[in-house]
Design a protein around this motif. Structure first.
Motif, PDB file in Angstrom:
ATOM      1  N   THR A  19      -8.053  -5.484  13.488  1.00  0.00           N
ATOM      2  CA  THR A  19      -7.230  -6.279  14.186  1.00  0.00           C
ATOM      3  C   THR A  19      -6.516  -7.066  13.108  1.00  0.00           C
ATOM      4  N   TYR A  20      -7.135  -7.950  12.276  1.00  0.00           N
ATOM      5  CA  TYR A  20      -6.491  -8.600  11.144  1.00  0.00           C
ATOM      6  C   TYR A  20      -5.216  -7.678  10.593  1.00  0.00           C
ATOM      7  N   TRP A  21      -5.718  -6.864  10.024  1.00  0.00           N
ATOM      8  CA  TRP A  21      -4.864  -5.966   8.921  1.00  0.00           C
ATOM      9  C   TRP A  21      -3.729  -5.200   9.854  1.00  0.00           C
ATOM     10  N   GLU A  22      -3.932  -5.191  11.058  1.00  0.00           N
ATOM     11  CA  GLU A  22      -2.899  -4.527  11.655  1.00  0.00           C
ATOM     12  C   GLU A  22      -1.938  -5.622  12.041  1.00  0.00           C
ATOM     13  N   ARG A  23      -2.021  -6.864  11.949  1.00  0.00           N
ATOM     14  CA  ARG A  23      -1.302  -7.781  12.106  1.00  0.00           C
ATOM     15  C   ARG A  23      -0.632  -8.524  10.926  1.00  0.00           C
ATOM     16  N   HIS A  24      -1.388  -8.095   9.677  1.00  0.00           N
ATOM     17  CA  HIS A  24      -0.858  -8.849   8.519  1.00  0.00           C
ATOM     18  C   HIS A  24      -0.752  -8.085   7.269  1.00  0.00           C
ATOM     19  N   ASP A  25       0.086  -8.377   6.302  1.00  0.00           N
ATOM     20  CA  ASP A  25       0.501  -7.734   5.520  1.00  0.00           C
ATOM     21  C   ASP A  25      -0.425  -7.755   4.154  1.00  0.00           C
ATOM     22  N   SER A  26      -0.977  -6.710   3.520  1.00  0.00           N
ATOM     23  CA  SER A  26      -1.922  -6.815   2.447  1.00  0.00           C
ATOM     24  C   SER A  26      -1.471  -7.561   1.476  1.00  0.00           C
ATOM     25  N   ALA A  27       0.051  -7.293   1.032  1.00  0.00           N
ATOM     26  CA  ALA A  27       0.726  -7.723   0.004  1.00  0.00           C
ATOM     27  C   ALA A  27       0.762  -9.338  -0.114  1.00  0.00           C
ATOM     28  N   ASP A  28       0.267 -10.297   1.007  1.00  0.00           N
ATOM     29  CA  ASP A  28       0.341 -11.526   0.878  1.00  0.00           C
ATOM     30  C   ASP A  28      -1.207 -11.837   0.512  1.00  0.00           C
ATOM     31  N   HIS A  29      -1.883 -11.006   0.283  1.00  0.00           N
ATOM     32  CA  HIS A  29      -3.383 -11.231  -0.443  1.00  0.00           C
ATOM     33  C   HIS A  29      -3.569 -10.552  -1.881  1.00  0.00           C
ATOM     34  N   VAL A  30      -2.522 -10.082  -2.562  1.00  0.00           N
ATOM     35  CA  VAL A  30      -2.549  -9.815  -3.711  1.00  0.00           C
ATOM     36  C   VAL A  30      -1.867 -10.591  -4.950  1.00  0.00           C
ATOM     37  N   ASP A  31      -2.394 -11.095  -5.943  1.00  0.00           N
ATOM     38  CA  ASP A  31      -1.996 -11.825  -7.036  1.00  0.00           C
ATOM     39  C   ASP A  31      -1.424 -10.771  -8.050  1.00  0.00           C
ATOM     40  N   TRP A  32       0.135 -10.687  -7.854  1.00  0.00           N
ATOM     41  CA  TRP A  32       0.719  -9.416  -8.655  1.00  0.00           C
ATOM     42  C   TRP A  32       1.077 -10.071 -10.270  1.00  0.00           C
ATOM     43  N   SER A  33       0.782 -11.442 -10.365  1.00  0.00           N
ATOM     44  CA  SER A  33       0.632 -11.612 -11.737  1.00  0.00           C
ATOM     45  C   SER A  33      -0.396 -11.183 -12.645  1.00  0.00           C
ATOM     46  N   LYS A  34      -1.543 -10.598 -12.083  1.00  0.00           N
ATOM     47  CA  LYS A  34      -2.605 -10.021 -12.672  1.00  0.00           C
ATOM     48  C   LYS A  34      -2.594  -8.569 -12.426  1.00  0.00           C
ATOM     49  N   ALA A  35      -1.442  -7.967 -11.907  1.00  0.00           N
ATOM     50  CA  ALA A  35      -1.562  -6.537 -11.852  1.00  0.00           C
ATOM     51  C   ALA A  35      -1.065  -6.037 -13.433  1.00  0.00           C
ATOM     52  N   ALA A  36      -1.445  -4.801 -13.562  1.00  0.00           N
ATOM     53  CA  ALA A  36      -1.454  -3.865 -14.748  1.00  0.00           C
ATOM     54  C   ALA A  36      -1.088  -2.533 -14.636  1.00  0.00           C
TER      55      ALA A  36
END
Length: 92
Positions: A19-36
């Protein structure tokens, strides 16, 4: 300046998490500064199985040619088709 990612809440049940993930964007939980960037050298393109009717004599000639090259006959057919596409100027 990048913002801190939202923490992922604790879920009591799978249904609650769903239910949570149906209503929220997972991008809000990613630290893109650590992306490689990553390389996936063993990633194989998807393929589709087809049925192709060939005269027996043609198939035998292809198998002989494949045997001389030390490759499976189906792989040789794919190589020949790709070469033909490349030489004809068509785009893959």
């Amino acid at each position: 300046m990048s913002r801190r990612p939202d923490p992922v809440p604790h879920f009591s049940t799978e249904a609650e998490e769903r239910t949570y993930w149906e209503r929220h964007d997972s991008a809000d939980h990613v630290d893109w500064s650590k992306a490689a960037n990553v390389r996936l050298p063993n990633l194989k393109p998807s393929s589709t199985s087809i049925s192709l009717r060939l005269p027996n004599s043609l198939l035998e000639q292809i198998k002989v040619a494949a045997g001389k090259r030390g490759v499976p006959y189906q792989s040789l057919i794919k190589i020949w088709l790709a070469e033909k596409i490349d030489t004809s100027g068509a785009k893959r």
